[in-house]
Design an enzyme around this catalytic site. Structure first.
Site, PDB file in Angstrom:
ATOM      1  N   SER A 120      16.881  56.013  22.845  1.00  0.00           N
ATOM      2  CA  SER A 120      16.470  54.859  22.212  1.00  0.00           C
ATOM      3  C   SER A 120      15.590  55.160  20.908  1.00  0.00           C
ATOM      4  O   SER A 120      14.556  55.943  20.869  1.00  0.00           O
ATOM      5  CB  SER A 120      16.008  53.605  22.874  1.00  0.00           C
ATOM      6  N   ASN A 121      15.797  54.425  19.615  1.00  0.00           N
ATOM      7  CA  ASN A 121      14.815  54.570  18.693  1.00  0.00           C
ATOM      8  C   ASN A 121      14.649  56.055  18.126  1.00  0.00           C
ATOM      9  O   ASN A 121      13.627  56.379  17.588  1.00  0.00           O
ATOM     10  CB  ASN A 121      13.553  53.980  18.928  1.00  0.00           C
ATOM     11  N   TYR A 151       8.736  46.792  30.136  1.00  0.00           N
ATOM     12  CA  TYR A 151       8.944  45.414  30.095  1.00  0.00           C
ATOM     13  C   TYR A 151       8.206  44.870  31.018  1.00  0.00           C
ATOM     14  O   TYR A 151       8.692  44.594  32.324  1.00  0.00           O
ATOM     15  CB  TYR A 151      10.319  45.142  29.953  1.00  0.00           C
ATOM     16  N   GLN A 208      20.383  53.642  21.520  1.00  0.00           N
ATOM     17  CA  GLN A 208      20.071  52.461  21.461  1.00  0.00           C
ATOM     18  C   GLN A 208      19.150  52.143  20.427  1.00  0.00           C
ATOM     19  O   GLN A 208      17.935  52.594  20.211  1.00  0.00           O
ATOM     20  CB  GLN A 208      19.305  52.021  22.842  1.00  0.00           C
ATOM     21  N   TYR A 239      20.176  46.900  20.203  1.00  0.00           N
ATOM     22  CA  TYR A 239      19.261  45.968  20.423  1.00  0.00           C
ATOM     23  C   TYR A 239      18.954  44.919  19.274  1.00  0.00           C
ATOM     24  O   TYR A 239      19.198  45.517  18.183  1.00  0.00           O
ATOM     25  CB  TYR A 239      17.953  46.481  21.144  1.00  0.00           C
ATOM     26  N   LYS A 288      18.804  28.940  14.009  1.00  0.00           N
ATOM     27  CA  LYS A 288      18.093  27.799  14.728  1.00  0.00           C
ATOM     28  C   LYS A 288      16.668  27.770  14.134  1.00  0.00           C
ATOM     29  O   LYS A 288      16.104  26.683  14.667  1.00  0.00           O
ATOM     30  CB  LYS A 288      18.208  27.872  16.317  1.00  0.00           C
ATOM     31  N   LEU A 339      20.817  40.112  17.533  1.00  0.00           N
ATOM     32  CA  LEU A 339      20.829  38.821  16.820  1.00  0.00           C
ATOM     33  C   LEU A 339      19.724  38.552  15.825  1.00  0.00           C
ATOM     34  O   LEU A 339      19.043  37.497  15.458  1.00  0.00           O
ATOM     35  CB  LEU A 339      21.036  37.527  17.695  1.00  0.00           C
TER      36      LEU A 339
END
Length: 319
Positions: A150-151, A57, A170, A198, A209, A201
């Site tokens: 993860s993944n 990141y 994850q 992860y 929104k 949302l």
């Protein structure tokens, strides 16, 4: 916020976890370091003591931002970070961990995860045994406290578990993206592996929104998210309309409802990012929403308006 044990470790994590992909800035737009630091700290002050980051990141920038926000309360925070797919040879794992320790300004990482399986993103194929040997060594040294992946699909997770204790998985997981429920969730339940979801949302889609026809900046990774495209996006809007009365009933936002549903699933915890302090505080409040079994079932059925039409590809983006 009540905490939960991470897998079979002694680490206590919060069911809502602060996500910091956006803190790295790369693949995001409109992110300011000062705002991110305030958001991470606001999350911590609101009870979210677990924070998830990764070396990739922003090439360590996200990890450094986490340190800027939480170094003075390090002993009360839980740090999760990840080693990328191009650093999975034995020596590379050791070096990557040392870099992350420096970036995070700490002498231990609570949860250290393999970000993507070897071979993804044109990375070198490294036997999982070699990577796990390095992770086990780091654990023995006390540099990391727990190992996660993860993944990974089920076969990859089962193979990794042959060489050491895996305490977390994850995956992408939300009301609108439920690929893991087919065979990964049962495996995690059976083996007491925490699910650290992860995109919980659906990259903001579940906040409600985004208007019909919304277009992202091409530099924003969400421009390639399948859920924001075509009929998937239309179905999501329809589902959100049906979720709104349930959110009103619980006097919460759509985002809070989606997070509450997710952490009510077996073994599941939710990573949620925040651009500012208010978003972080709002995410924390989702941990206090009590959904009945009927609520969970009703929300579940609405989510299937979207998920029943998705294919079996576990990757959420058209990369």
């Amino acid at each position: 916020m009540q905490t939960r044990l991470l897998g079979t470790s002694e680490i206590q994590i919060t069911p809502i976890i602060m996500g910091t992909w956006q803190a790295g800035k790369k693949m995001w737009v409109g992110i300011e370091d000062a705002d991110t630091i305030k958001a991470i700290r606001a999350a911590f002050d609101a009870g979210i003591t677990t924070v998830d980051t990764a070396e990739v990141y922003g090439e360590g920038h996200s990890e450094q931002i986490v340190a800027s926000a939480l170094s003075d309360v390090r002993d009360k925070a839980v740090y999760a970070t990840k080693v990328f797919a191009n650093h999975l040879k034995y020596d590379q794992v050791i070096e990557a961990c040392d870099r992350s320790l420096k970036n995070l300004n700490t002498d231990y990482i609570d949860l250290y995860q393999i970000h993507w399986p070897a071979g993804t993103f044109k990375s070198e194929i490294v036997p999982i045994e070699e990577t796990m040997n390095a992770l086990n060594h780091l654990k023995e040294q006390g540099k990391i406290r727990a190992i996660g992946v993860s993944n990974f699909n089920r076969a990859q997770l089962e193979e990794a578990a042959q060489y050491g204790r895996i305490d977390s998985l994850q995956p992408p997981y939300s009301l609108f993206w439920r690929w893991i429920e087919k065979d990964l969730t049962p495996y995690c339940v059976e083996n007491n592996i925490s699910i650290v979801a992860y995109s919980s949302l659906a990259q903001g889609l579940l906040t409600g929104k985004f208007e019909p026809g919304h277009k992202f900046d091409p530099q924003d990774n969400r421009a390639k998210n399948k859920l924001f495209q075509g009929e998937n996006y239309d179905r999501a809007q329809s589902a959100l309309d049906k979720l709104r009365p349930i959110a009103e009933r619980h006097q919460c936002s759509l985002a809070q409802l989606a997070l509450a549903w997710l952490i009510a699933q077996p073994q599941a915890n939710a990573i949620a990012g925040a651009r500012n302090e208010q978003q972080a505080v709002d995410n924390a409040k989702a941990g206090d929403i009590n959904l009945s079994a009927d609520d969970v079932q009703e929300i579940d059925a609405i989510g299937r308006i979207v998920t029943d039409h998705l294919d079996d590809n576990p990757i959420m983006w058209n990369w």
